[in-house]
Motif scaffolding. Sequence first.
Motif, PDB file in Angstrom:
ATOM      1  N   ASN A  39       0.840  -1.195   0.000  1.00 34.62           N
ATOM      2  CA  ASN A  39       0.000   0.000   0.000  1.00 34.62           C
ATOM      3  C   ASN A  39       0.877   1.249   0.000  1.00 34.62           C
ATOM      4  O   ASN A  39       1.783   1.387   0.832  1.00 34.62           O
ATOM      5  CB  ASN A  39      -0.911   0.007   1.234  1.00 34.62           C
ATOM      6  N   TYR A  40       0.619   2.141  -0.951  1.00 29.46           N
ATOM      7  CA  TYR A  40       1.369   3.392  -1.071  1.00 29.46           C
ATOM      8  C   TYR A  40       0.415   4.573  -0.893  1.00 29.46           C
ATOM      9  O   TYR A  40      -0.793   4.435  -1.068  1.00 29.46           O
ATOM     10  CB  TYR A  40       2.066   3.470  -2.427  1.00 29.46           C
ATOM     11  N   VAL A  70      -3.263   2.057  -3.531  1.00 28.53           N
ATOM     12  CA  VAL A  70      -2.838   3.449  -3.359  1.00 28.53           C
ATOM     13  C   VAL A  70      -3.900   4.210  -2.583  1.00 28.53           C
ATOM     14  O   VAL A  70      -5.088   4.132  -2.902  1.00 28.53           O
ATOM     15  CB  VAL A  70      -2.590   4.139  -4.723  1.00 28.53           C
ATOM     16  N   ASN A  71      -3.457   4.937  -1.578  1.00 26.58           N
ATOM     17  CA  ASN A  71      -4.342   5.813  -0.808  1.00 26.58           C
ATOM     18  C   ASN A  71      -4.104   7.249  -1.268  1.00 26.58           C
ATOM     19  O   ASN A  71      -2.989   7.763  -1.166  1.00 26.58           O
ATOM     20  CB  ASN A  71      -4.045   5.685   0.695  1.00 26.58           C
ATOM     21  N   ILE A  85       2.535  18.297   6.562  1.00 24.76           N
ATOM     22  CA  ILE A  85       3.346  17.561   7.537  1.00 24.76           C
ATOM     23  C   ILE A  85       2.469  16.604   8.341  1.00 24.76           C
ATOM     24  O   ILE A  85       2.844  15.445   8.590  1.00 24.76           O
ATOM     25  CB  ILE A  85       4.091  18.541   8.466  1.00 24.76           C
ATOM     26  N   SER A  86       1.302  17.071   8.743  1.00 29.01           N
ATOM     27  CA  SER A  86       0.368  16.221   9.482  1.00 29.01           C
ATOM     28  C   SER A  86      -0.034  14.989   8.665  1.00 29.01           C
ATOM     29  O   SER A  86      -0.067  13.866   9.182  1.00 29.01           O
ATOM     30  CB  SER A  86      -0.874  17.030   9.864  1.00 29.01           C
ATOM     31  N   LEU A  87      -0.301  15.193   7.374  1.00 30.11           N
ATOM     32  CA  LEU A  87      -0.687  14.075   6.509  1.00 30.11           C
ATOM     33  C   LEU A  87       0.477  13.123   6.264  1.00 30.11           C
ATOM     34  O   LEU A  87       0.294  11.900   6.242  1.00 30.11           O
ATOM     35  CB  LEU A  87      -1.226  14.606   5.180  1.00 30.11           C
ATOM     36  N   LEU A  88       1.672  13.666   6.078  1.00 30.56           N
ATOM     37  CA  LEU A  88       2.854  12.818   5.888  1.00 30.56           C
ATOM     38  C   LEU A  88       3.056  11.890   7.087  1.00 30.56           C
ATOM     39  O   LEU A  88       3.263  10.682   6.936  1.00 30.56           O
ATOM     40  CB  LEU A  88       4.101  13.692   5.690  1.00 30.56           C
ATOM     41  N   GLU A  91       0.250   9.177   7.269  1.00 27.30           N
ATOM     42  CA  GLU A  91       0.389   8.089   6.305  1.00 27.30           C
ATOM     43  C   GLU A  91       1.523   7.145   6.696  1.00 27.30           C
ATOM     44  O   GLU A  91       1.428   5.936   6.512  1.00 27.30           O
ATOM     45  CB  GLU A  91       0.605   8.651   4.890  1.00 27.30           C
ATOM     46  N   GLU A  92       2.603   7.696   7.243  1.00 32.22           N
ATOM     47  CA  GLU A  92       3.692   6.830   7.728  1.00 32.22           C
ATOM     48  C   GLU A  92       3.198   5.955   8.882  1.00 32.22           C
ATOM     49  O   GLU A  92       3.443   4.751   8.911  1.00 32.22           O
ATOM     50  CB  GLU A  92       4.874   7.680   8.192  1.00 32.22           C
TER      51      GLU A  92
END
Length: 330
Positions: A39-40, A70-71, A85-88, A91-92
């Motif tokens: 999943n990416y 893929v999301n 930054i919050s989304l990065l 997702e990690e």
Amino acid sequence: MKDNKKARIKILILLAGAGLILLIGTEFTRYRKNMERKNYSVILYQNTENDWRSLLEGIKQAAYDAQVDVNYVTLPQNGTAEDAISLLKREEENGAEGILLAAVDSAALEETVEDMKTRIPIVTVETGIGTEDADITADNYAMGRELGKKIVEDLKNQQKPGEESQEYSVAIICEFMKRSSVVLRYQGLKDYLEAQENIQIMEWSRSAGDYNLTLLIEKMINQKGDGVAVVALDKYATEALIDASVRRGQGTNLKYGFGSTEKIVSGLDKGNLTALMYQNEFNMGYLGLNRLMNKKTREKEYMTETIMYKIVTRDTLYEEENQRLLFPIN
């Protein structure tokens, strides 16, 4: 006879059992395969709908070919570096194998992205981080120079035969300059224009209180007159330039922009742009996801993968290659 009948029943039971075991095994294999699908995540800046139509089609095709999930995540309208930054980080934390990123603010995201790259692969598309171009992009500096050349040619073609050389005015809309792609286009355009004779360069941008870019552009064109050539450096500024042209009437201004959204292509077709520069966003998306799938976490450098770019006018809009790239079939 009874013994034969019992033997046949046993054989049938064994065959049924074997078939059931095979079926269960097949389903379990399929289940494991689905569980193992990687999943990416894709994180894109966004100001309006349909911003990334062609790029997303390229990503979806690459995901289908590689059988990965893929999301897709887009920032809110006028999203900030803090939003990105919050989304990065989210997702990690959610277990993404890697992230494909179009940075909303190249400088503000640099520290976070460089830190995350030690733990998770990140590939940039269209806009890079820091002052660099993206991993997958057209050559933004070269695009700026190429558009500058087109503008100068068009300005000189307006000059009547035998008429003395005159000074030309070019206004650059300096908006969305937090993205490295826009800055590099600006540098390429300005470097070319400054090397020419009789070119006066103006820079337009919003000040405090100028909330609406369309109204600012309309006001500035009204002040400077139809003799000024106006250049937008990204798709949002180009859409605002089109809106200003519609509001005040097309006039005789030369108007140039970047992008391939439906609104921009339609604006060119209707005569609200003189020419636009676009890049092959489908390939950008396709190659971007493929690069991400092949990238190792701590891999330091990959050469930037350069995407095709092209200038198109109203006269060349319906040429075969332009039709294929600018009017994708849904």
